[in-house]
Design a protein around this motif. Sequence first.
Motif, PDB file in Angstrom:
ATOM      1  N   ILE A  17      11.757  10.983  -5.210  1.00 27.47           N
ATOM      2  CA  ILE A  17      12.348  10.207  -4.116  1.00 27.47           C
ATOM      3  C   ILE A  17      11.935  10.772  -2.764  1.00 27.47           C
ATOM      4  CG2 ILE A  17      14.543   9.623  -3.012  1.00 27.47           C
ATOM      5  CD1 ILE A  17      15.748   9.422  -5.831  1.00 27.47           C
ATOM      6  N   LEU A  18      11.974  12.102  -2.665  1.00 33.21           N
ATOM      7  CA  LEU A  18      11.576  12.744  -1.406  1.00 33.21           C
ATOM      8  C   LEU A  18      10.129  12.419  -1.067  1.00 33.21           C
ATOM      9  CD1 LEU A  18      12.142  14.723   0.933  1.00 33.21           C
ATOM     10  CD2 LEU A  18      11.459  16.591  -0.615  1.00 33.21           C
ATOM     11  N   LEU A  19       9.235  12.526  -2.040  1.00 31.31           N
ATOM     12  CA  LEU A  19       7.817  12.261  -1.819  1.00 31.31           C
ATOM     13  C   LEU A  19       7.581  10.782  -1.495  1.00 31.31           C
ATOM     14  CD1 LEU A  19       5.111  13.787  -1.917  1.00 31.31           C
ATOM     15  CD2 LEU A  19       4.898  13.112  -4.314  1.00 31.31           C
ATOM     16  N   TYR A  20       8.313   9.935  -2.169  1.00 31.50           N
ATOM     17  CA  TYR A  20       8.193   8.485  -1.964  1.00 31.50           C
ATOM     18  C   TYR A  20       8.486   8.101  -0.507  1.00 31.50           C
ATOM     19  CZ  TYR A  20       9.861   3.604  -2.171  1.00 31.50           C
ATOM     20  OH  TYR A  20      10.094   2.276  -1.946  1.00 31.50           O
ATOM     21  N   LEU A  75       0.827  -1.202   0.000  1.00 30.97           N
ATOM     22  CA  LEU A  75       0.000   0.000   0.000  1.00 30.97           C
ATOM     23  C   LEU A  75       0.863   1.253   0.000  1.00 30.97           C
ATOM     24  CD1 LEU A  75      -3.019   0.704   0.031  1.00 30.97           C
ATOM     25  CD2 LEU A  75      -2.840   0.923   2.535  1.00 30.97           C
ATOM     26  N   ALA A  76       1.905   1.265   0.818  1.00 27.79           N
ATOM     27  CA  ALA A  76       2.786   2.432   0.916  1.00 27.79           C
ATOM     28  C   ALA A  76       3.472   2.719  -0.414  1.00 27.79           C
ATOM     29  CB  ALA A  76       3.822   2.206   2.009  1.00 27.79           C
ATOM     30  N   ILE A  77       3.994   1.682  -1.036  1.00 28.10           N
ATOM     31  CA  ILE A  77       4.723   1.866  -2.296  1.00 28.10           C
ATOM     32  C   ILE A  77       3.783   2.282  -3.422  1.00 28.10           C
ATOM     33  CG2 ILE A  77       6.098   0.677  -4.050  1.00 28.10           C
ATOM     34  CD1 ILE A  77       7.221  -1.075  -1.772  1.00 28.10           C
ATOM     35  N   SER A  78       2.607   1.661  -3.513  1.00 22.93           N
ATOM     36  CA  SER A  78       1.678   1.969  -4.610  1.00 22.93           C
ATOM     37  C   SER A  78       1.070   3.360  -4.460  1.00 22.93           C
ATOM     38  CB  SER A  78       0.580   0.909  -4.695  1.00 22.93           C
ATOM     39  OG  SER A  78      -0.105   0.791  -3.460  1.00 22.93           O
ATOM     40  N   ILE A  79       0.730   3.769  -3.229  1.00 19.71           N
ATOM     41  CA  ILE A  79       0.194   5.125  -3.018  1.00 19.71           C
ATOM     42  C   ILE A  79       1.270   6.163  -3.333  1.00 19.71           C
ATOM     43  CG2 ILE A  79      -0.600   6.753  -1.257  1.00 19.71           C
ATOM     44  CD1 ILE A  79      -2.136   4.476   0.032  1.00 19.71           C
ATOM     45  N   TRP A  92       8.666  10.085   2.103  1.00 23.30           N
ATOM     46  CA  TRP A  92       7.828  10.802   3.068  1.00 23.30           C
ATOM     47  C   TRP A  92       6.478  10.092   3.214  1.00 23.30           C
ATOM     48  CZ3 TRP A  92       3.188  13.563   2.729  1.00 23.30           C
ATOM     49  CH2 TRP A  92       2.874  14.324   3.847  1.00 23.30           C
ATOM     50  N   ILE A  93       5.868   9.696   2.086  1.00 23.96           N
ATOM     51  CA  ILE A  93       4.569   9.007   2.141  1.00 23.96           C
ATOM     52  C   ILE A  93       4.722   7.618   2.761  1.00 23.96           C
ATOM     53  CG2 ILE A  93       2.738   7.978   0.725  1.00 23.96           C
ATOM     54  CD1 ILE A  93       3.083  10.318  -1.206  1.00 23.96           C
ATOM     55  N   ALA A  94       5.776   6.892   2.352  1.00 20.83           N
ATOM     56  CA  ALA A  94       6.011   5.565   2.905  1.00 20.83           C
ATOM     57  C   ALA A  94       6.213   5.624   4.421  1.00 20.83           C
ATOM     58  CB  ALA A  94       7.231   4.928   2.237  1.00 20.83           C
ATOM     59  N   LYS A  95       6.972   6.623   4.849  1.00 23.67           N
ATOM     60  CA  LYS A  95       7.213   6.775   6.295  1.00 23.67           C
ATOM     61  C   LYS A  95       5.919   7.093   7.018  1.00 23.67           C
ATOM     62  CE  LYS A  95      10.229   9.279   9.507  1.00 23.67           C
ATOM     63  NZ  LYS A  95      11.303  10.302   9.620  1.00 23.67           N
ATOM     64  N   LEU A  96       5.063   7.902   6.405  1.00 27.23           N
ATOM     65  CA  LEU A  96       3.790   8.282   7.018  1.00 27.23           C
ATOM     66  C   LEU A  96       2.869   7.076   7.141  1.00 27.23           C
ATOM     67  CD1 LEU A  96       2.240  10.839   8.001  1.00 27.23           C
ATOM     68  CD2 LEU A  96       1.237  10.959   5.720  1.00 27.23           C
ATOM     69  N   ILE A  97       2.768   6.296   6.066  1.00 26.13           N
ATOM     70  CA  ILE A  97       1.852   5.142   6.055  1.00 26.13           C
ATOM     71  C   ILE A  97       2.368   4.027   6.974  1.00 26.13           C
ATOM     72  CG2 ILE A  97       0.890   3.295   4.619  1.00 26.13           C
ATOM     73  CD1 ILE A  97       0.746   5.287   2.334  1.00 26.13           C
ATOM     74  N   LEU A  98       3.675   3.784   6.955  1.00 26.34           N
ATOM     75  CA  LEU A  98       4.231   2.694   7.733  1.00 26.34           C
ATOM     76  C   LEU A  98       4.494   3.080   9.191  1.00 26.34           C
ATOM     77  CD1 LEU A  98       6.735   1.299   5.068  1.00 26.34           C
ATOM     78  CD2 LEU A  98       4.538   0.336   5.741  1.00 26.34           C
ATOM     79  N   GLY A  99       4.290   4.351   9.498  1.00 25.06           N
ATOM     80  CA  GLY A  99       4.461   4.798  10.879  1.00 25.06           C
ATOM     81  C   GLY A  99       5.877   4.699  11.405  1.00 25.06           C
ATOM     82  N   ILE A 100       6.835   5.008  10.544  1.00 25.91           N
ATOM     83  CA  ILE A 100       8.247   4.914  10.949  1.00 25.91           C
ATOM     84  C   ILE A 100       8.638   6.156  11.770  1.00 25.91           C
ATOM     85  CG2 ILE A 100      10.626   4.680  10.112  1.00 25.91           C
ATOM     86  CD1 ILE A 100       9.444   3.477   7.557  1.00 25.91           C
TER      87      ILE A 100
END
Length: 459
Positions: A446-449, A398-402, A451-459
Amino acid sequence: MIQVEEIQDNIQFQLTDELIEKVEHLVAAQNDKELKNLLNEFHYADIAEILDELDLDNAVYLIKLLDSETTSDILTELDEDTREKVLGNLSAKEIAEEIEELDTDDAADIIAELSAERQKAVISEIEDEEHKAEITELLAYPEDTAGGLMAKELVKVYETWTVAGCLRRIRGQAKEVTRVHSIYVVNKEEKLIGRLSLKDLIVAKSEQKIAEIAKENVDWVNVHDDVEDVARIMAKYDLEAIPVVDNDQTLLGRITIDDIVDVLKEEAEKDYQLAAGLTQGVEADDSILDLTRARLPWLFLGLLGGVGAFIIMEGFQEAFNQYKMLFFFTPLIAAMAGNVGVQSSAIIVQGLANDDLKGSINSRLIKEMLLAALNGVILAIFLFLFVWIYNNEIDKALAISISLVAVIIIAGLIGTFVPLFLDKRGIDPAIATGPFITTSNDILGILLYFWIAKLILGI
């Protein structure tokens, strides 16, 4: 050794090693008669192609051997570097003899390539005073304007003439014009007021006044108009020639379609090189130093982009440590961002070049956002399924596709906005289809990728 007859049997010209060898052999033997017989069978553009392949001494020998009526046309077709070298080996008088055989626009183009001192020397050797004055006038206009592109040769008639008188007078004018596309009608102040076709003139009654049969709806361009604007007008109205006037509507000259084809070719080459990341016009045969100067600025930009990507990725090291899979999808995200940005900018640049973009910038951005969103969602579904099946972790998929959808939308918006913005600022928008847009979208993607992945995965 190839025989002359074999070469002459070729209906379509083909430049071969055997042909070059034959010409070089005849030059070395100073067999002028056979050389002339051989070259007379070819079009001047074909002879120019032969000269481009010869060494300088042989090329100059042929230019001096053939008559000026032929060699003047050959000079216009030569590669610029070859022409510069050939002209450098001709005297001012010899160049003037070639110039006198050319139309004023071609003559001015060749003289403009010479140094200021040589220009004065050549012009002073031109015997035809009218031709000299017209060339001098054309040299005063910038080369990227209609004035710098026009020729003085044209056929014009006065509105007060009768058809019979007009036919007598235009015979003399037509001798100086290679092709008569239209006959331009002027008043006593030399202002353009209409045009005639040869058909109109031939079918009209002898006693009719030109004003009675002239068509008033004539397309024209101002002498100071940009050549790209002239090209758009001629392409839009499918014109073979267009008259050039000054601010007072005085007829000054005309521009023909062959000149516009050259302009379009030069612009296409320039835009292609800008899109490829070359800051100046270069050719494959240019020196290593010239090629380096043309390529290095954009390569340096790419280097800065890579450094920027490294700094961004280092800032997300914690995310890498917890979810190593994110690292392996970084090239995919960067590539998609760059590709989408280039696609969007290429379409906009093409629309700007053809002058067929309609609507406001906002409407363009909204359309591109919807298009990018649709493409992004379709691609993201496939990516989501792949990651889910491969890793069996829905949160990572989900994180990667969004992230992919967001990156594609932003890249599309940037690819649309940047060329429109550059065009508004008077900067060639073709620059936005090259490394500039690719590098900027790579970094932002890359920056957006992450940032969104970190947000979704709760890192």
